[in-house]
Design a protein around this motif. Structure first.
Motif, PDB file in Angstrom:
ATOM      1  N   LEU A 118       2.433   8.783   2.036  1.00 45.83           N
ATOM      2  CA  LEU A 118       3.512   7.972   1.469  1.00 45.83           C
ATOM      3  C   LEU A 118       3.080   6.520   1.284  1.00 45.83           C
ATOM      4  O   LEU A 118       3.373   5.901   0.252  1.00 45.83           O
ATOM      5  N   LEU A 119       2.386   5.965   2.260  1.00 42.93           N
ATOM      6  CA  LEU A 119       1.932   4.578   2.140  1.00 42.93           C
ATOM      7  C   LEU A 119       0.938   4.423   0.995  1.00 42.93           C
ATOM      8  O   LEU A 119       0.916   3.392   0.307  1.00 42.93           O
ATOM      9  N   TRP A 120       0.118   5.437   0.778  1.00 42.19           N
ATOM     10  CA  TRP A 120      -0.829   5.383  -0.336  1.00 42.19           C
ATOM     11  C   TRP A 120      -0.090   5.401  -1.668  1.00 42.19           C
ATOM     12  O   TRP A 120      -0.408   4.632  -2.581  1.00 42.19           O
ATOM     13  N   GLN A 121       0.896   6.285  -1.800  1.00 42.96           N
ATOM     14  CA  GLN A 121       1.665   6.357  -3.040  1.00 42.96           C
ATOM     15  C   GLN A 121       2.420   5.051  -3.287  1.00 42.96           C
ATOM     16  O   GLN A 121       2.499   4.567  -4.422  1.00 42.96           O
ATOM     17  N   ILE A 122       2.978   4.472  -2.238  1.00 43.39           N
ATOM     18  CA  ILE A 122       3.722   3.219  -2.382  1.00 43.39           C
ATOM     19  C   ILE A 122       2.798   2.083  -2.807  1.00 43.39           C
ATOM     20  O   ILE A 122       3.186   1.190  -3.562  1.00 43.39           O
ATOM     21  N   ALA A 123       1.560   2.121  -2.362  1.00 44.01           N
ATOM     22  CA  ALA A 123       0.619   1.055  -2.680  1.00 44.01           C
ATOM     23  C   ALA A 123       0.049   1.164  -4.088  1.00 44.01           C
ATOM     24  O   ALA A 123      -0.311   0.142  -4.683  1.00 44.01           O
ATOM     25  N   ASN A 149       9.251   4.893  17.283  1.00 46.04           N
ATOM     26  CA  ASN A 149       8.655   3.557  17.302  1.00 46.04           C
ATOM     27  C   ASN A 149       7.242   3.556  16.734  1.00 46.04           C
ATOM     28  O   ASN A 149       6.828   2.603  16.060  1.00 46.04           O
ATOM     29  N   HIS A 150       6.490   4.615  17.009  1.00 49.07           N
ATOM     30  CA  HIS A 150       5.124   4.699  16.491  1.00 49.07           C
ATOM     31  C   HIS A 150       5.125   4.761  14.967  1.00 49.07           C
ATOM     32  O   HIS A 150       4.327   4.094  14.303  1.00 49.07           O
ATOM     33  N   ARG A 151       6.027   5.584  14.410  1.00 43.35           N
ATOM     34  CA  ARG A 151       6.088   5.699  12.952  1.00 43.35           C
ATOM     35  C   ARG A 151       6.489   4.369  12.317  1.00 43.35           C
ATOM     36  O   ARG A 151       5.916   3.953  11.300  1.00 43.35           O
ATOM     37  N   ILE A 152       7.488   3.705  12.883  1.00 39.03           N
ATOM     38  CA  ILE A 152       7.943   2.425  12.334  1.00 39.03           C
ATOM     39  C   ILE A 152       6.819   1.396  12.401  1.00 39.03           C
ATOM     40  O   ILE A 152       6.535   0.682  11.429  1.00 39.03           O
ATOM     41  N   HIS A 153       6.161   1.325  13.549  1.00 35.69           N
ATOM     42  CA  HIS A 153       5.064   0.373  13.744  1.00 35.69           C
ATOM     43  C   HIS A 153       3.956   0.600  12.721  1.00 35.69           C
ATOM     44  O   HIS A 153       3.459  -0.342  12.089  1.00 35.69           O
ATOM     45  N   ASN A 154       3.568   1.858  12.519  1.00 38.75           N
ATOM     46  CA  ASN A 154       2.478   2.152  11.590  1.00 38.75           C
ATOM     47  C   ASN A 154       2.889   1.957  10.136  1.00 38.75           C
ATOM     48  O   ASN A 154       2.069   1.573   9.303  1.00 38.75           O
ATOM     49  N   ALA A 155       4.146   2.222   9.811  1.00 37.84           N
ATOM     50  CA  ALA A 155       4.601   2.005   8.440  1.00 37.84           C
ATOM     51  C   ALA A 155       4.611   0.519   8.096  1.00 37.84           C
ATOM     52  O   ALA A 155       4.245   0.120   6.989  1.00 37.84           O
ATOM     53  N   LEU A 156       5.009  -0.314   9.036  1.00 34.57           N
ATOM     54  CA  LEU A 156       5.094  -1.750   8.780  1.00 34.57           C
ATOM     55  C   LEU A 156       3.725  -2.419   8.813  1.00 34.57           C
ATOM     56  O   LEU A 156       3.406  -3.253   7.959  1.00 34.57           O
ATOM     57  N   LYS A 157       2.898  -2.049   9.784  1.00 39.20           N
ATOM     58  CA  LYS A 157       1.634  -2.755   9.990  1.00 39.20           C
ATOM     59  C   LYS A 157       0.409  -1.969   9.536  1.00 39.20           C
ATOM     60  O   LYS A 157      -0.701  -2.503   9.520  1.00 39.20           O
ATOM     61  N   GLY A 158       0.602  -0.704   9.179  1.00 35.93           N
ATOM     62  CA  GLY A 158      -0.508   0.092   8.680  1.00 35.93           C
ATOM     63  C   GLY A 158      -1.072   1.028   9.734  1.00 35.93           C
ATOM     64  O   GLY A 158      -0.881   0.843  10.936  1.00 35.93           O
ATOM     65  N   ILE A 159      -1.766   2.057   9.250  1.00 35.95           N
ATOM     66  CA  ILE A 159      -2.447   3.000  10.130  1.00 35.95           C
ATOM     67  C   ILE A 159      -3.876   2.511  10.293  1.00 35.95           C
ATOM     68  O   ILE A 159      -4.602   2.378   9.304  1.00 35.95           O
ATOM     69  N   GLU A 164      -2.974   0.722   4.522  1.00 36.64           N
ATOM     70  CA  GLU A 164      -2.253  -0.533   4.650  1.00 36.64           C
ATOM     71  C   GLU A 164      -0.783  -0.257   4.926  1.00 36.64           C
ATOM     72  O   GLU A 164      -0.233   0.757   4.489  1.00 36.64           O
ATOM     73  N   GLY A 165      -0.137  -1.173   5.645  1.00 36.17           N
ATOM     74  CA  GLY A 165       1.290  -1.057   5.884  1.00 36.17           C
ATOM     75  C   GLY A 165       2.092  -1.734   4.782  1.00 36.17           C
ATOM     76  O   GLY A 165       1.544  -2.305   3.833  1.00 36.17           O
ATOM     77  N   LEU A 166       3.405  -1.688   4.909  1.00 40.27           N
ATOM     78  CA  LEU A 166       4.272  -2.265   3.889  1.00 40.27           C
ATOM     79  C   LEU A 166       4.061  -3.769   3.746  1.00 40.27           C
ATOM     80  O   LEU A 166       4.083  -4.303   2.629  1.00 40.27           O
ATOM     81  N   PHE A 167       3.856  -4.465   4.850  1.00 41.94           N
ATOM     82  CA  PHE A 167       3.640  -5.910   4.757  1.00 41.94           C
ATOM     83  C   PHE A 167       2.333  -6.224   4.026  1.00 41.94           C
ATOM     84  O   PHE A 167       2.257  -7.199   3.267  1.00 41.94           O
TER      85      PHE A 167
END
Length: 321
Positions: A118-123, A149-159, A164-167
């Motif tokens: 999902l993060l790749w598609q969003i980017a 919390n792990h999913r939120i953290h990785n979505a915002l700051k990246g895996i 890359e994360g949303l920020f």
């Protein structure tokens, strides 16, 4: 067999059509998998604690019909190809949402696979195609199991070492792909507004607070900036055409729409209040490990995921002298 057919690896002849309609097939696979027992794939983030019961099974079954078959489990959990396929081809289907929720529940490895795609598609997807991926991401982040919390953290700051994360996407898109940055901010507004865990993480993590404040200030500056040159077909000096949607219209630069201004107002409301200087008050961090479980390969060995052709930024038009 159904999953192999969807991947064009079935025993029958290859699918003739490039854009075959496989919606019904994905729907059947989703319902069948959600009727199975996948508890052996689940684990709690807390040591010596049993995983929480999965509430996302098929509603017509009071209990699982059978354990998930090893071959099905291997295709679904062992490689990312089927997950990538349904995210790309059936991202607006309710059955896709149900299947991903069911499989992500108390499963850090599968969660990481889904977040990565999902993060790749969003980017990298076109900006007018982002909405389904952002909606799917929000569904995954609202799952209230022990790994939330792990999913939120990785979505915002990246895996780490993967996506890359949303920020990061906002920072990279702020100049030439402003609609992408805006849609990421809008998704986070929905997340922080509806998820207490995400809101607590925002207010207690200094790095996230700084990045969120910067993102909101950037959006404010863009909405206050003088609009780019209007379409030449409108020759009136005191009137301009209504702003188009930032989610469905083509183009690169931010549309100054009422929806965007409403998003900005909500984003400001979510900004954490100013706190004393760091030397006066130590920063409190949410206890979130650096990363979720390692991500399985997203493609076959020796292959890399190809990046779709990016839109080329338009040259900013200069107003006539």
């Amino acid at each position: 067999m159904f999953m192999l057919v969807a991947l064009d690896e079935g025993p029958g002849p290859a699918i003739k059509y490039q854009y075959a309609e496989l919606g019904r097939l994905y729907q059947v696979v989703s319902q069948l998998i959600r009727s199975c027992d996948v508890s052996h794939k689940q684990q709690s983030s807390q040591q010596n604690t049993s995983p929480l019961p999965n509430p996302h099974g098929d509603a017509s079954c009071t209990e699982p019909l059978m354990p998930i078959q090893p071959k099905v489990a291997e295709i679904l959990y062992g490689r990312a190809t089927y997950v990538k396929k349904i995210i790309e081809d059936a991202n607006t289907s309710e059955d896709t949402v149900k299947l991903l929720k069911f499989c992500c529940w108390e499963n850090p490895l599968f969660s990481s696979t889904v977040l990565s795609e999902l993060l790749w598609q969003i980017a990298y997807s076109y900006t007018y195609e982002l909405r389904p991926y952002l909606d799917l991401l929000l569904h995954m982040l609202l799952l209230d199991d022990s790994w939330q919390n792990h999913r939120i953290h990785n979505a915002l700051k990246g895996i780490p070492d993967d996506r890359e994360g949303l920020f990061d996407t906002i920072q990279r898109s702020k100049n030439h792909y402003q609609k992408r940055a805006y849609q990421c901010i809008k998704c986070m507004v929905s997340l922080f507004s509806s998820c207490l865990a995400a809101q607590q993480m925002l207010h207690s993590n200094g790095d996230l607070k700084r990045k969120w404040t910067w993102a909101v200030d950037w959006l404010n500056d863009e909405l206050d900036r003088r609009p780019y040159a209007a379409n030449q077909q409108y020759g009136f000096n005191n009137w301009s055409p209504p702003a188009q949607s930032n989610e469905t219209s083509n183009g690169y630069f931010l549309e100054r729409s009422p929806s965007a201004r409403s998003t900005l107002e909500k984003a400001y409301e979510l900004c954490p209040e100013d706190e004393p200087e760091p030397e006066e008050c130590e920063e409190a961090e949410v206890a979130v490990p650096e990363e979720v479980a390692p991500l399985p390969p997203s493609s076959e060995p020796g292959q890399q995921q190809q990046q779709p052709q990016q839109q080329q930024p338009l040259q900013q038009q200069q107003p006539p002298g």
